[in-house]
Enzyme design. Sequence first.
Site, short mmCIF file in Angstrom:
data_model
loop_
_atom_site.label_atom_id
_atom_site.label_comp_id
_atom_site.label_asym_id
_atom_site.label_seq_id
_atom_site.Cartn_x
_atom_site.Cartn_y
_atom_site.Cartn_z
CB CYS A 24 -0.98 -0.01 1.18
SG CYS A 24 -0.22 0.07 2.82
CG HIS B 213 -4.43 0.05 4.01
ND1 HIS B 213 -3.76 -0.96 3.36
CD2 HIS B 213 -5.31 0.55 3.10
CE1 HIS B 213 -4.21 -1.08 2.12
NE2 HIS B 213 -5.15 -0.16 1.94
CG HIS C 64 -6.64 0.37 -1.53
ND1 HIS C 64 -6.84 -0.29 -0.34
CD2 HIS C 64 -7.60 -0.11 -2.38
CE1 HIS C 64 -7.88 -1.12 -0.45
NE2 HIS C 64 -8.35 -1.02 -1.66
#
Length: 362
Positions: free
Chosen positions: A274, A322, A334
């Site tokens: 990510c 994240h 993402h």
Amino acid sequence: MTGLLGTTAGTAHADGPTAAPAPGAGTSTGTGGGGGTGSDSKSTAPNSDARRLDDVRKKIDALYHKAEQATDAYNAAEEQVERQQKEIVKLARSIDSTQRRLAALKQQAGVLASAQYRGGGLPVEAKLVLEADPEAFLENATLARKGQLAAKRVVNQLTNLKSDLEGYSHSATERWERLETHRKKQENARRDIEKKIDEAKQLESRLAAKEKDRLRKLEEEEAFRQQQKWLDSGALKDISDTASELGKKAISFATAQIGKDYVWGAEGPDTFDCSGLTLRAWGHGGRTIPRTSQEQWRRLPHIALRDMRPGDLIIYFSDASHVGMYLGDGAMVHAPRPGRQVTIAGAGSMPILGVVRPDARS
């Protein structure tokens, strides 16, 4: 994007995910009578299976989340290892340079000592007193003074260089100790990541093909519920859909990676995690940002959610484990997790910690 962005976003579809059939719907095969046990067992089976699969989904999500936490720790340790290695190289060069200067000064000190030996070891002051010629006396006094100053400079430089060398050596030792500590952290994090990912994969591998499809749908349904809740809160009311020029470049790069696999610790060009995706996207946009989502959250300028614009980074979960890039219209891009690919999802499909802007000062 289908069914994931909610019903009020400009890019959303009107229909959400198809709801699961009601427990027992269409399963009754009894031919008469009230309340046969066969009918009861058939009607409760789908409900039981759904609960079991949802429990599996939650376990898998938890394992991947822990793996992502460990990935951030791994990336941070990797950054620290690289930084310590560079510092050690600089120190080694300083030590080498200092040792060469020290050797040259020792040679110079040796020349001075030899000159004194050749003079018979008689002190300079005594030679001056014994000098009969006044002009020669003055000339010798000047030369003696210069010689004393030169010798003093050599001694001072030798002392300072020895002190510098000791300091460099001490710093190098400390750096090596830190390097080994960070390497151990990196290795521990790597083992933890692999363990969690293996556990999640084993859980998923036990499912039949139809159950795997249903598992993905359950993930999408949960993401849709979270996104819809976020949209219903009025979050998009004041949010701008105009990106900066640098933001447009970052978005262009990030969306061009859609379909590429998530791999922990990866920064491209073929796979990403990510924060690896956001790092490279903003590098393409002309900004160097920290490697991990936690460092991106800690070091980049924070932006109020209502002021968010496309290109900004949305940090998720309370531990900042994240990150995704906002695209506008309630969507973000993402790299989700192992076994998934870079994709577009609802910006509110996970708990939002906050928003950061890499080009806040542009």
